[in-house]
Design an enzyme around this catalytic site. Structure first.
Site, PDB file in Angstrom:
ATOM      1  N   SER A   7       0.709  -1.474   0.398  1.00  0.00           N
ATOM      2  CA  SER A   7       0.280  -0.014   0.078  1.00  0.00           C
ATOM      3  C   SER A   7       1.116   1.206   0.014  1.00  0.00           C
ATOM      4  CB  SER A   7      -1.034  -0.189   1.041  1.00  0.00           C
ATOM      5  OG  SER A   7      -2.057   0.857   0.741  1.00  0.00           O
ATOM      6  N   ASP A  33      -8.606  -5.901  -5.145  1.00  0.00           N
ATOM      7  CA  ASP A  33      -8.115  -4.626  -4.721  1.00  0.00           C
ATOM      8  C   ASP A  33      -8.653  -3.496  -5.508  1.00  0.00           C
ATOM      9  OD1 ASP A  33      -6.990  -2.768  -3.512  1.00  0.00           O
ATOM     10  OD2 ASP A  33      -5.327  -3.473  -3.608  1.00  0.00           O
ATOM     11  N   HIS A  71      -8.119  -5.303  -0.526  1.00  0.00           N
ATOM     12  CA  HIS A  71      -6.892  -4.506  -0.510  1.00  0.00           C
ATOM     13  C   HIS A  71      -5.978  -4.941   0.862  1.00  0.00           C
ATOM     14  CE1 HIS A  71      -3.845  -0.870  -0.367  1.00  0.00           C
ATOM     15  NE2 HIS A  71      -4.017  -0.424   0.601  1.00  0.00           N
TER      16      HIS A  71
END
EC number: 2.3.1.46
Length: 381
Positions: A151, A321, A354
């Protein structure tokens, strides 16, 4: 597999001013660091793990006085794990602006004797990378075997490969993106607005008032948490299940209290987050996310922005995601291949959205393990 066990953070103080992208400087600052494994004699087996929004230097293991506080990537880092601490020396750094010990809004401004609060400078991914490079210098590490992150951490890893191309051999970018979309910036803006509009925010100087903008933080976390999960995962976990009292005669209460299990879950996550996180830090980190766009200086041309990179890359994404969709990872892969960089790409079919990058998914971990086997072979060659 066993955990790394009991770990202890260390605080590194830096007195050489750090020039920030906004034009200001931090004259003195602290960075909290944790390390795992042993640095070899050649200092060639070091791996830097960069953290995401609400994480920290505490990547793996537990604290002696807080055994329930398990490192945020403990399933990835440790003896016999994909990033094997029997082979690698792993460093976790808490970024500037954080609320977990490194210099940030909660820290005392030496010029005033009060917390920085709203006066703490806005920092960027590039600022963090420059600070991390100084940590590497302190350890005598000229070149990392790998820089890795998921991320926002993946953005830092990517920035490392662009800003310090001679200081890392491998760049591992997981569930990330070369820039935020308008939709992602919009989510961040709504989250920030919830904090800024909280009466307890006091312009960011709430410390002096002895309060915390928990209502705003709570809503910000609820918004963010929705984007970290997939629709399928939420359906499987909660569906339309009701949170009814046992033996309730009516299906609905016909009021605005919690009715659905998903509502209860989001409120729980929001309350938990508001108890331990700092609102000013949330504002800073989401703005750093917004600003990250290395192609901007090249008229939006990502291929041109990556021209000076030298690392070998592992790029991993997850099919569900939608925060940082696989298409964004493929965009990065294409730009790297335009320069004939060595790139391994894995698109993992996982239902968790995610947050899958934090979970113990066999296919995902097998990919990571195989890639680190390759790195270990290079280190030991």
């Amino acid at each position: 597999m066993e955990s790394i066990g009991i770990v202890s953070p260390q605080t590194m103080h830096f007195s050489e001013p750090l020039r920030l992208q906004n034009g200001s400087s931090l004259a003195n600052y602290d960075l909290v660091v944790e390390t795992y494994g042993k640095l070899n004699a050649a200092r060639s087996n070091a791996v830097l793990v960069c953290h995401a929004l609400n994480a920290s230097h505490h990547v793996a293991g537990v604290y002696a006085d807080d055994p329930k506080n398990v490192g945020w990537w403990d399933n990835m880092v440790g003896p016999g794990k994909p990033l094997d601490t029997n082979r690698f020396f792993v460093i976790g750094v808490n970024n500037l602006g954080s609320c977990f010990g490194s210099t940030g809004p909660m820290s005392i401004d030496p010029s005033t004797g009060r917390p920085y609060g709203a006066s703490f400078p806005v920092v960027t991914v590039e600022d963090w990378v420059n600070a991390q490079a100084r940590v590497a210098d302190e350890f005598g590490i000229e070149k990392f075997a790998a820089v890795m992150g998921g991320s926002l951490g993946g953005m830092q890893a990517l920035a490392w490969s662009m800003m310090y191309p001679d200081r890392l051999e491998h760049c591992i970018v997981v569930a990330s993106t070369p820039k935020l979309s308008a939709q992602n910036i919009a989510f961040n803006e709504v989250a920030r607005s919830s904090i800024l509009s909280d009466p307890d925010f006091h312009g960011g100087d709430y410390y002096a008032h002895g309060v915390k903008p928990k209502r705003g933080l709570r809503v910000a976390r609820m918004i963010g948490h929705i984007t970290y999960l997939s629709d399928d995962d939420m359906a499987a976990k909660f569906g339309r299940a009701l949170r009814r009292a046992e033996g309730a005669e009516k299906a609905y209460n016909f009021n605005f209290d919690v009715e659905f299990e998903v509502e209860s879950y989001l409120r729980y996550q929001g309350d938990k987050f508001a108890d331990y996180f700092d609102a000013n830090t949330y504002l800073l980190i989401t703005r750093a996310l917004d600003y990250f766009d290395p192609a901007k200086a090249y008229d939006g041309d990502l291929t041109a922005a990556l021209a000076h990179t030298k690392a070998k890359y592992l790029i991993a994404s997850f099919t569900t995601d939608w925060r940082f969709a696989p298409a964004r990872s493929r965009e990065l892969v294409k730009a790297l291949l335009d320069h004939k960089r060595q790139v391994t790409y894995g698109e993992i079919d996982a239902p968790h959205g995610h947050d899958a990058f934090l979970l113990d998914d066999a296919r995902y971990h097998n990919l990571m393990r195989a890639y680190y086997e390759r790195i270990a072979a290079e280190v030991n060659a």
